[in-house]
Write a protein that holds these residues in place. Structure first.
Motif, PDB file in Angstrom:
ATOM      1  N   UNK A  16       0.836  -1.200   0.000  1.00  0.00           N
ATOM      2  CA  UNK A  16       0.000   0.000   0.000  1.00  0.00           C
ATOM      3  C   UNK A  16       0.872   1.252   0.000  1.00  0.00           C
ATOM      4  N   UNK A  17       1.910   1.265   0.817  1.00  0.00           N
ATOM      5  CA  UNK A  17       2.801   2.436   0.855  1.00  0.00           C
ATOM      6  C   UNK A  17       3.532   2.629  -0.472  1.00  0.00           C
ATOM      7  N   UNK A  18       3.994   1.541  -1.071  1.00  0.00           N
ATOM      8  CA  UNK A  18       4.680   1.648  -2.363  1.00  0.00           C
ATOM      9  C   UNK A  18       3.734   2.186  -3.426  1.00  0.00           C
ATOM     10  N   UNK A  19       2.498   1.706  -3.440  1.00  0.00           N
ATOM     11  CA  UNK A  19       1.496   2.198  -4.392  1.00  0.00           C
ATOM     12  C   UNK A  19       1.233   3.688  -4.156  1.00  0.00           C
ATOM     13  N   UNK A  20       1.078   4.056  -2.887  1.00  0.00           N
ATOM     14  CA  UNK A  20       0.829   5.460  -2.545  1.00  0.00           C
ATOM     15  C   UNK A  20       1.990   6.345  -2.956  1.00  0.00           C
ATOM     16  N   UNK A  21       3.215   5.859  -2.730  1.00  0.00           N
ATOM     17  CA  UNK A  21       4.401   6.636  -3.096  1.00  0.00           C
ATOM     18  C   UNK A  21       4.492   6.797  -4.606  1.00  0.00           C
ATOM     19  N   UNK A  70       9.412   6.334   3.345  1.00  0.00           N
ATOM     20  CA  UNK A  70      10.850   6.286   3.581  1.00  0.00           C
ATOM     21  C   UNK A  70      11.163   5.651   4.933  1.00  0.00           C
ATOM     22  N   UNK A  71      10.352   5.936   5.933  1.00  0.00           N
ATOM     23  CA  UNK A  71      10.550   5.308   7.231  1.00  0.00           C
ATOM     24  C   UNK A  71      10.394   3.803   7.152  1.00  0.00           C
ATOM     25  N   UNK A  72       9.410   3.356   6.396  1.00  0.00           N
ATOM     26  CA  UNK A  72       9.174   1.918   6.237  1.00  0.00           C
ATOM     27  C   UNK A  72      10.293   1.267   5.422  1.00  0.00           C
ATOM     28  N   UNK A  73      10.800   1.985   4.422  1.00  0.00           N
ATOM     29  CA  UNK A  73      11.817   1.430   3.518  1.00  0.00           C
ATOM     30  C   UNK A  73      13.131   1.126   4.242  1.00  0.00           C
ATOM     31  N   UNK A  74      13.383   1.820   5.335  1.00  0.00           N
ATOM     32  CA  UNK A  74      14.620   1.594   6.079  1.00  0.00           C
ATOM     33  C   UNK A  74      14.724   0.133   6.521  1.00  0.00           C
ATOM     34  N   UNK A  75      13.616  -0.460   6.944  1.00  0.00           N
ATOM     35  CA  UNK A  75      13.665  -1.817   7.454  1.00  0.00           C
ATOM     36  C   UNK A  75      12.951  -2.856   6.614  1.00  0.00           C
ATOM     37  N   UNK A  76      12.472  -2.465   5.449  1.00  0.00           N
ATOM     38  CA  UNK A  76      11.688  -3.393   4.625  1.00  0.00           C
ATOM     39  C   UNK A  76      12.334  -3.564   3.259  1.00  0.00           C
ATOM     40  N   UNK A  77      13.043  -4.670   3.063  1.00  0.00           N
ATOM     41  CA  UNK A  77      13.741  -4.888   1.791  1.00  0.00           C
ATOM     42  C   UNK A  77      12.806  -4.929   0.579  1.00  0.00           C
ATOM     43  N   UNK A  78      11.525  -5.224   0.799  1.00  0.00           N
ATOM     44  CA  UNK A  78      10.606  -5.333  -0.341  1.00  0.00           C
ATOM     45  C   UNK A  78      10.350  -3.983  -1.011  1.00  0.00           C
ATOM     46  N   UNK A  79      10.564  -2.898  -0.293  1.00  0.00           N
ATOM     47  CA  UNK A  79      10.371  -1.569  -0.913  1.00  0.00           C
ATOM     48  C   UNK A  79      11.652  -0.737  -0.918  1.00  0.00           C
ATOM     49  N   UNK A  80      12.712  -1.305  -0.426  1.00  0.00           N
ATOM     50  CA  UNK A  80      13.992  -0.572  -0.361  1.00  0.00           C
ATOM     51  C   UNK A  80      14.457  -0.121  -1.744  1.00  0.00           C
ATOM     52  N   UNK A  81      14.385  -1.003  -2.746  1.00  0.00           N
ATOM     53  CA  UNK A  81      14.850  -0.642  -4.092  1.00  0.00           C
ATOM     54  C   UNK A  81      14.059   0.539  -4.643  1.00  0.00           C
ATOM     55  N   UNK A  82      12.750   0.550  -4.424  1.00  0.00           N
ATOM     56  CA  UNK A  82      11.928   1.665  -4.905  1.00  0.00           C
ATOM     57  C   UNK A  82      12.283   2.949  -4.162  1.00  0.00           C
ATOM     58  N   UNK A  83      12.574   2.847  -2.860  1.00  0.00           N
ATOM     59  CA  UNK A  83      12.946   4.043  -2.103  1.00  0.00           C
ATOM     60  C   UNK A  83      14.262   4.624  -2.619  1.00  0.00           C
ATOM     61  N   UNK A  84      15.192   3.755  -2.995  1.00  0.00           N
ATOM     62  CA  UNK A  84      16.461   4.228  -3.560  1.00  0.00           C
ATOM     63  C   UNK A  84      16.230   4.903  -4.908  1.00  0.00           C
TER      64      UNK A  84
END
Length: 159
Positions: A16-21, A70-84
């Protein structure tokens, strides 16, 4: 939308966060493309950078999504690549702005383009964090004032 409906489309909160972002990124990019540029490079820079900070309800909501993501991406590898990817897009945008300032003769002296792009990026990130978490201490007017002051400094102007 009910929580059950959301669970039908998004198995995890990270999805949901990745979709929202992704939606936030698309909205910001669309807004930037639709900007009515003035022909004045300084004003154009102000208009572009202002799209990234919480100066109104729409940008505040987008900033809240960005901060949660971004806060979630720090500890969640499933969205880390998208955050980068989002981080790199922002940095490249700031690098383009600062490079453009140098090319157009707007930058002060021997400005270190890469360092200034990183500094502008960090400033905008910080303004978003403070604008979302402490809006009573850092109002939209103050955010804008800080941005203008920073641009003045980059251009060698004394405010």
């Amino acid at each position: 939308m009910s929580l059950g409906s959301l669970r039908h489309y998004f198995v995890t909160q990270s999805e949901l966060l990745a979709f929202s972002m992704q939606l936030v990124s698309e909205r910001v990019m669309r807004r930037m493309k639709e900007l009515k540029l003035t022909g004045d490079p300084r004003q154009n820079i102000e208009l572009i950078v202002a799209q990234l900070v919480p100066l109104d309800e729409e940008r505040l909501a987008e900033s809240e999504v960005w901060l949660a993501f971004m806060g979630r991406a720090v500890g969640d590898p499933s969205i880390r690549a998208f955050s980068l990817q989002v981080h790199d897009q922002l940095y490249n945008g700031f690098l383009s702005i600062v490079s453009g300032m140098v090319v157009q003769g707007l930058a002060a002296g021997d400005l270190d383009v890469e360092l200034e792009a990183k500094r502008l990026h960090a400033l905008v990130d910080g303004l978003v964090v403070h604008g979302v978490t402490r809006p009573e201490r850092l109002t939209a007017a103050e955010i804008n004032r800080v941005l203008l002051y920073h641009l003045d400094q980059m251009m060698g102007k004394r405010s």
